[in-house]
Design an enzyme around this catalytic site. Structure first.
Site, short mmCIF file in Angstrom:
data_model
loop_
_atom_site.label_atom_id
_atom_site.label_comp_id
_atom_site.label_asym_id
_atom_site.label_seq_id
_atom_site.Cartn_x
_atom_site.Cartn_y
_atom_site.Cartn_z
N LYS A 126 0.84 -1.20 0.00
CA LYS A 126 0.00 0.00 0.00
C LYS A 126 0.88 1.26 0.00
O LYS A 126 1.95 1.24 0.61
CB LYS A 126 -0.85 0.04 1.27
CG LYS A 126 -2.03 -0.90 1.30
CD LYS A 126 -2.80 -0.73 2.60
CE LYS A 126 -3.93 -1.75 2.72
NZ LYS A 126 -5.00 -1.57 1.73
N ASP A 181 -7.34 -3.41 10.76
CA ASP A 181 -7.84 -4.45 9.86
C ASP A 181 -8.26 -5.73 10.58
O ASP A 181 -8.61 -6.73 9.94
CB ASP A 181 -6.78 -4.74 8.79
CG ASP A 181 -7.41 -5.01 7.43
OD1 ASP A 181 -8.58 -4.67 7.24
OD2 ASP A 181 -6.72 -5.58 6.56
N ARG A 240 -10.35 -11.34 1.87
CA ARG A 240 -11.25 -12.33 1.27
C ARG A 240 -10.62 -13.71 1.23
O ARG A 240 -11.32 -14.72 1.22
CB ARG A 240 -11.67 -11.84 -0.12
CG ARG A 240 -10.53 -11.69 -1.08
CD ARG A 240 -10.92 -10.89 -2.31
NE ARG A 240 -11.02 -9.45 -2.03
CZ ARG A 240 -11.38 -8.53 -2.91
NH1 ARG A 240 -11.74 -8.89 -4.13
NH2 ARG A 240 -11.44 -7.26 -2.58
#
Ligand code: BES
Ligand code: MG
Ligand code: ZN
Length: 525
Positions: A300, A311, A379
């Site tokens: 990032k 997170d 995910r």
């Protein structure tokens, strides 16, 4: 820190420093609560409201000093009398409390008024949540001088016309306090930096909850080898770049007060749980638990990484809920479900061992995933958690909470949770529970045609969709790992954190989004 709420009736020997008055959009004279003051005082209050253009509109706040016997009073705009409800009460009360804290007063009183209704337990719970949640600071790293500057409203007095309701209200206050403590745990875990909160830290927290539960909750940890043996290639792929070991944390609340046939997986021996006709519904809560998301090799940019200690907010919310479950008296507040919690905890880091863009991973259900962006890691960890839940725990409903996509923040802004789900009945029930708590969410579609964006040339799926509809493609990716179970997915990337430093019940930093709503959901018939 002792913050307390007292419920009283009759006149008080000592008056608190401030008083709160809810003021509707109507002539001030109509406000019965203000009858407490004499004519001269009322005239003065009226003049000031006119001068300051205070009309009782929702969320208007006006503090007036030197209104005997108080040092100050706070008028809170409550809008139209006919539209008022307990959700608004909670929000506006929190605003008034924030104002009083800002002006550094220590005590406040609120008098009962008719629009608060007669559900005394609910009323007490609402007051407690508004009081404790808006009185929260994360001050661990502040020096003692700075800590002192962070003011608290220490005492809140709720005055009722007669003593008959006091017991019920206090019962509600007790419930609200237990719930708020759970939210505090969630907020603290999210607010602590990633140098302090690792997968092992979440394990320790889970064990603390188990210990304090005196048998009500069991915890089991699957280490890297066991995850490997079970086939969690997606989860392990995310973790492989980190110096820290992944931990797959499972919590279980068998609900023995309602459920006789419930099994808890034992260490090293996950047992598939049978389905019996007599049992109560079983819910599995899954919380994304990336203790730091650097993005991995798809690193990032610095600004986007700044807040990535948050997170694991989904996992922290699940721990908050379980802490509350340990504290609830089941005889008074029966929980309607058997509940599992799962935290697939790891870090997402770049290194020589890290997952590379283009790598292919295999999830627990055998499906393969081409990882084109290592920053779409949540995910991957959730895919294995979903498969594990469905295969080994056989729940009737899975709810996952995840700080999953920046795209959800683009779609809904930074305060509204994105909700997805494959089951109308559960969706409606969940929405209702959230609304009653005053948390914000909006349903987004599992638009099946977009699954084409997740098609891979070499594997079963790729882990990123395209440039558009990122919250939806992330949810559709997850849906591939739920084969037949009712499932709700909450994208809390925006709502888990108070990005705009709004001064209300959420407080600065972590919000604890979802904890109060999920408890409401679990206690609801
Ligand atoms: N943890 C982030 C999502 C996030 C962003 C949470 C901002 C809270 C605030 C997630 O792992 C992520 O990096 N998502 C990517 C997905 C993309 C690579 C498809 C994103 O949203 O940019
Ligand atoms: Mg990421
Ligand atoms: Zn992430």
């Amino acid at each position: 820190m002792d913050l307390k709420i007292r419920v009283v009736t009759g006149t008080l020997p000592i008056q608190p420093e401030t008083a709160i008055f809810f003021s509707f959009e109507e002539k001030l004279e109509k406000n019965q609560s203000l009858n407490f003051f004499d004519k001269l005082q009322l005239e003065r209050i009226k003049q000031i409201t006119q001068k300051k253009d205070f009309q009782g509109k929702e969320k208007q706040i006006l503090m007036i000093e030197n209104i005997a016997p108080y040092q100050s009073i706070v008028l809170v705009g409550a809008g139209k009398r006919s539209d008022f409800n307990l959700v608004k009460f909670k929000k506006f009360l929190a605003l008034a409390i924030k104002k009083i804290i800002g002006e550094k007063y220590n005590s406040a009183i609120l008098r009962y008024f008719e629009q608060l209704g007669k559900n005394w337990v609910q009323l007490g719970k609402t007051i407690a949540e508004a009081f404790y949640l808006s009185n929260y600071y994360f001050d661990f790293y502040k020096s003692s001088e700075e800590k002192k500057k962070l003011h608290h409203l220490r005492e809140f007095i709720f005055s009722v016309p007669n003593g008959n309701q006091i017991k019920k209200i206090e019962e509600g206050i007790n419930l609200g306090q237990i719930i708020s403590q759970g939210v505090y745990l969630t907020r603290d875990l999210v607010n602590f930096p990633a140098s302090q909160v690792h997968p092992e830290t979440l394990v320790e927290e889970a064990f603390k909850i188990e210990k304090a539960s005196r048998g009500k909750i069991q915890v089991e940890i699957l280490d890297e080898d066991e995850c490997q043996r079970l086939g969690m290639g997606a989860f392990l792929g995310v973790s492989q770049g980190s110096e820290r070991k992944p931990k797959f944390i499972i919590l279980h609340y068998p609900n023995r007060s309602l459920n006789s046939d419930s099994l808890t997986p034992r260490a090293g021996k996950i047992r598939s749980v049978g389905i019996s006709s007599s049992r109560i519904p079983r819910i599995c809560l899954i919380g994304k638990s990336i203790t730091f998301d650097s993005g991995g090799l798809s690193l990032k940019p610095s600004e986007a990484m700044e807040a990535m200690k948050i997170d694991m907010a989904g996992g922290a919310a699940v721990l908050g809920v379980f802490q509350i479950l340990t504290q609830l008296d089941e005889k008074i507040y029966p929980v309607n479900y058997e509940i599992y919690g799962i935290l697939p905890a790891c870090e997402n880091m770049p290194s020589g061992k890290a997952l590379k863009p283009g790598d292919v991973l295999q999830a627990l259900n055998g499906k393969t995933i081409e990882v084109l962006n290592t920053d779409a890691e949540g995910r991957l960890t959730l895919a294995d958690a979903l498969c594990f839940a469905e295969k080994h725990l056989k729940p009737d409903l899975i709810i996952d909470l995840a700080t999953l996509t920046g795209a959800c923040m683009v779609a809904l802004g930074r305060e509204i949770t994105g909700l997805f789900g494959n089951n109308k009945k559960w969706l409606e029930k969940f929405k209702k529970s959230v609304k009653e708590e005053g948390e914000e969410l909006w349903e987004l579609p599992l638009y099946q045609d977009y699954k084409r964006m997740l098609e891979s040339d070499i594997a079963d799926y790729k882990n990123v969709g395209g440039r558009y509809g990122g919250a939806i493609t992330a949810a559709l990716f997850l849906e591939n790992f739920v084969s037949k179970t009712a499932w709700l997915h909450l994208d809390i990337a925006g709502s888990a954190y108070n990005w705009d430093k709004i001064e209300d019940i959420r407080s600065k930093g972590a919000t604890g989004w979802g904890v109060t709503s999920i408890i409401n959901f679990l206690l609801k018939k």
